[in-house]
Design an enzyme around this catalytic site. Structure first.
Site, short mmCIF file in Angstrom:
data_model
loop_
_atom_site.label_atom_id
_atom_site.label_comp_id
_atom_site.label_asym_id
_atom_site.label_seq_id
_atom_site.Cartn_x
_atom_site.Cartn_y
_atom_site.Cartn_z
N ASP A 177 -7.97 2.28 -3.77
CA ASP A 177 -8.33 2.58 -2.39
C ASP A 177 -9.37 3.70 -2.42
O ASP A 177 -9.11 4.78 -2.95
CB ASP A 177 -7.09 3.04 -1.60
CG ASP A 177 -7.14 2.60 -0.15
OD1 ASP A 177 -8.22 2.71 0.45
OD2 ASP A 177 -6.11 2.14 0.37
N ASP A 228 -11.79 2.43 2.57
CA ASP A 228 -11.21 2.88 3.82
C ASP A 228 -12.30 3.20 4.84
O ASP A 228 -13.27 3.89 4.53
CB ASP A 228 -10.36 4.13 3.54
CG ASP A 228 -9.54 4.57 4.72
OD1 ASP A 228 -8.65 3.82 5.14
OD2 ASP A 228 -9.80 5.69 5.24
N HIS A 268 -0.66 -1.54 5.57
CA HIS A 268 0.07 -0.28 5.80
C HIS A 268 -0.16 0.29 7.19
O HIS A 268 0.54 1.22 7.60
CB HIS A 268 -0.35 0.74 4.75
CG HIS A 268 -1.81 1.11 4.85
ND1 HIS A 268 -2.82 0.23 4.52
CD2 HIS A 268 -2.43 2.23 5.28
CE1 HIS A 268 -3.99 0.81 4.72
NE2 HIS A 268 -3.79 2.02 5.19
N ASP A 269 -1.14 -0.26 7.93
CA ASP A 269 -1.45 0.23 9.28
C ASP A 269 -0.95 -0.69 10.38
O ASP A 269 -1.20 -0.43 11.56
CB ASP A 269 -2.97 0.39 9.44
CG ASP A 269 -3.52 1.62 8.73
OD1 ASP A 269 -2.76 2.57 8.53
OD2 ASP A 269 -4.71 1.60 8.37
N GLU A 277 -12.83 -1.89 4.75
CA GLU A 277 -12.13 -1.80 6.04
C GLU A 277 -13.18 -1.40 7.06
O GLU A 277 -13.68 -0.28 7.04
CB GLU A 277 -11.02 -0.75 5.98
CG GLU A 277 -10.25 -0.66 7.29
CD GLU A 277 -9.37 0.57 7.40
OE1 GLU A 277 -8.36 0.50 8.10
OE2 GLU A 277 -9.70 1.61 6.80
#
Length: 556
Positions: A98, A200, A329-330, A255
């Site tokens: 990540d 991210d 995870h969000d 993302e």
């Protein structure tokens, strides 16, 4: 269409804090991951996307990084990481890190230096502005985690920009030195042997010149997406490709908050000048509303979901590549959100959702526990929550009188990010086999019914179904590369589409409801092979009766 290994792969996301605790401190760690690699090998996945494991004060669960080239103490050591990487590679599993480079922690050495003085060499690594002449904030931008996106720093009597927590100052990507330091760090990890990066909020790295005021959202501030797809984002990603990503055979996914279809064609175009694919969020907003944004318990209209996913399937066809996901995870658990998490329908609807997304064109992403049909957690007090976004939103929207406490508790219980962050449910022993002690966040009490130990050994389990879906993708170029065409566009219950590659075709029916529905199977599919179904007695008859949450895939 060019064939690439990452198009044919299935990615599994691990949120390390909640995956497996090997040392009994209530927090998942790298050795815990290493110990579960055989489980992932059995599932059949190709790539692990590892949520951040870097050194961090944990204001935002590791997405606030204080040292990109060190491991968080709670997760272990760099030696533990190297062992995990080597073991994964031995088992044929790649590791995607990540990459969090829109911002750092305020405890990163760059920011510690930056705030010391206006002439510090690191000052321009971040975005500093004075107050306006009237003493107000530099602009009206808001933080993703509520409140303004500016934090006052008395040392130099100026404000720094933070689109997320005030402990996550935004990097100034317009500074070439910032970009070079980021690329050097990426090359350090690639040399170590990692196989790529999930990036991210990468669409936010290029801010609009002058940082102008923007239209405000529900909290009175301009949404944090104001800087999405900025003027230099593609230029910077092309530079990243040249200076880092081309140094290895990488998998990359960005993302991209606020991404449009047209922008995605630039980010993820097939010439591979930038990224391999993006995460878009349009289908994650399908159950939001204008008044409360994401904080609502309303259910989606399937017809809207079909329109969105079809637009992305058709829009990127032959131009770029899709990522396919329901969870991360969000996001809350998909079976509680888009399926039915009752005892009667949980497993059936979890399999249906998996069928719907895995049969599309793109690279599928499975979030830890999704392959078990894990559900949202019954958080009953605010004290149960750990997520900054949910806690801040609760206080802000209730104190402003925009939501009642009761409605807000229901909303964060339904849509809050902590639903995905409860411990992985390994078995029916204490703490779900995740740890030998009370974990950092509550365990979902349904772990005695929903756990990996049961499902790995049960032929009709959700795990076994995911295993079969993944195997089918590995064996079928039609599933990977075939074109997509929606049918039954206006049906409110059924998501149906056809995949085509040369003379090969398959048809997919997914019933998103408890209603029993009859459909007429196109002649070319009648009595052909049922590739997979979540009901054991499914047949390719001329008329198919779709039972509640039934999924069936028929290959011509």
């Amino acid at each position: 269409m060019e064939k690439r290994w990452w198009k044919e792969s299935v990615v599994y996301q691990i949120y390390p804090r909640s995956f497996c605790d090997s040392n009994g401190d209530g927090i998942g760690d790298l050795n815990g991951i290493t110990g579960k690699l055989d489980y992932l090998k059995e599932l059949g996945i190709d790539v692990i996307w590892l949520s951040p494991v870097y050194k961090s004060p944990n204001d935002d669960n590791g997405y606030d990084i204080s040292d990109y080239q060190a491991i968080m103490d709670e997760f272990g050591t760099m030696e533990d990481f190297d062992r995990m990487l080597a073991t994964a590679h031995e088992k044929g599993i790649k590791i995607m890190m990540d990459l969090v480079v829109n911002h750092t922690s305020d405890e990163h050495k760059w920011f510690i230096e930056s705030r010391k003085s206006t002439d510090n060499p690191y000052r321009d690594y971040y975005i500093w502005r004075p107050a306006k002449e009237d003493g107000s904030l530099p602009n009206n931008w808001g933080s993703c985690f509520s409140g303004p996106a500016w934090e006052y720093d008395k040392t130099t009597d100026m404000y720094f920009l933070h689109l997320f927590s005030k402990k996550q100052p935004d990097l100034n990507w317009d500074n070439p030195a910032v970009r070079q330091d980021v690329f050097d760090m990426m090359n350090w990890w690639l040399k170590k042997g990692v196989d790529g990066f999930r990036m991210d909020v990468i669409s936010l790295i290029s801010k609009e010149p002058g940082l102008p005021d923007k239209e405000t959202g529900i909290n009175g501030y301009a949404t944090f997406n104001v800087s999405a797809n900025g003027p230099h984002v593609h230029e910077y990603l092309q530079e990243m490709r040249q200076k880092a990503l081309n140094n290895a055979d990488t998998i990359t996914v960005g993302e991209c908050s606020g991404v449009t279809l047209e922008e995605a064609k630039k980010y993820a175009r097939s010439d591979e000048k930038e990224l391999n694919m993006v995460f878009q969020f349009e289908h994650m907003d399908v159950d939001s509303d204008e008044k409360a944004g994401k904080w609502t318990t309303r259910k989606m209209d399937l017809r809207n979901l079909k329109k969105i996913l079809t637009r992305w399937q058709k829009g990127l066809q032959d131009i770029a590549w899709n990522s396919l996901y329901w969870e991360n995870h969000d996001q809350p658990r998909s079976v509680s959100r888009f399926g039915n998490d009752s005892d009667e329908y949980r497993e059936i609807s979890a399999k249906m959702l998996a069928t719907c997304i895995h049969m599309m064109q793109g690279t599928p992403y499975v979030y830890q526990g999704e392959e078990l049909g894990m559900t949202n957690c019954p958080f009953n007090t605010l004290d149960n929550f750990r997520d900054l976004e949910s806690i801040n939103a609760f206080h802000e929207l209730t104190e402003q009188g925009k939501m009642t406490e009761e409605d807000m508790m229901a909303a964060i219980g339904y849509k809050g990010r902590d639903n995905a962050r409860t411990p992985m449910q390994w078995d029916d022993s204490a703490y779900a086999g995740f740890s030998t002690t009370n974990p950092w966040i509550m365990v979902n009490p349904n772990y005695t019914k929903i756990n990996a130990k049961d499902q790995v050994n049960r032929e009709d389990s959700v795990f076994k179904y995911y295993q079969k879906l993944i195997k089918l993708r590995h064996e079928s170029e039609l599933i990977v590369y075939g074109t997509y065409d929606l049918i039954l566009d206006d049906d409110k219950d059924i998501y149906a589409y056809i995949r085509t590659l040369g003379d090969e075709k398959l048809i997919v029916y997914c019933n998103f409801s408890e209603n029993t529905r009859e459909v007429e199977l196109p002649e070319e599919f009648v009595n052909k092979k049922v590739l997979i179904s979540n009901y054991s007695d499914a047949k390719a008859n001329q008329k198919i009766t779709l039972r509640p949450y039934e999924a069936i895939v028929i290959q011509k």
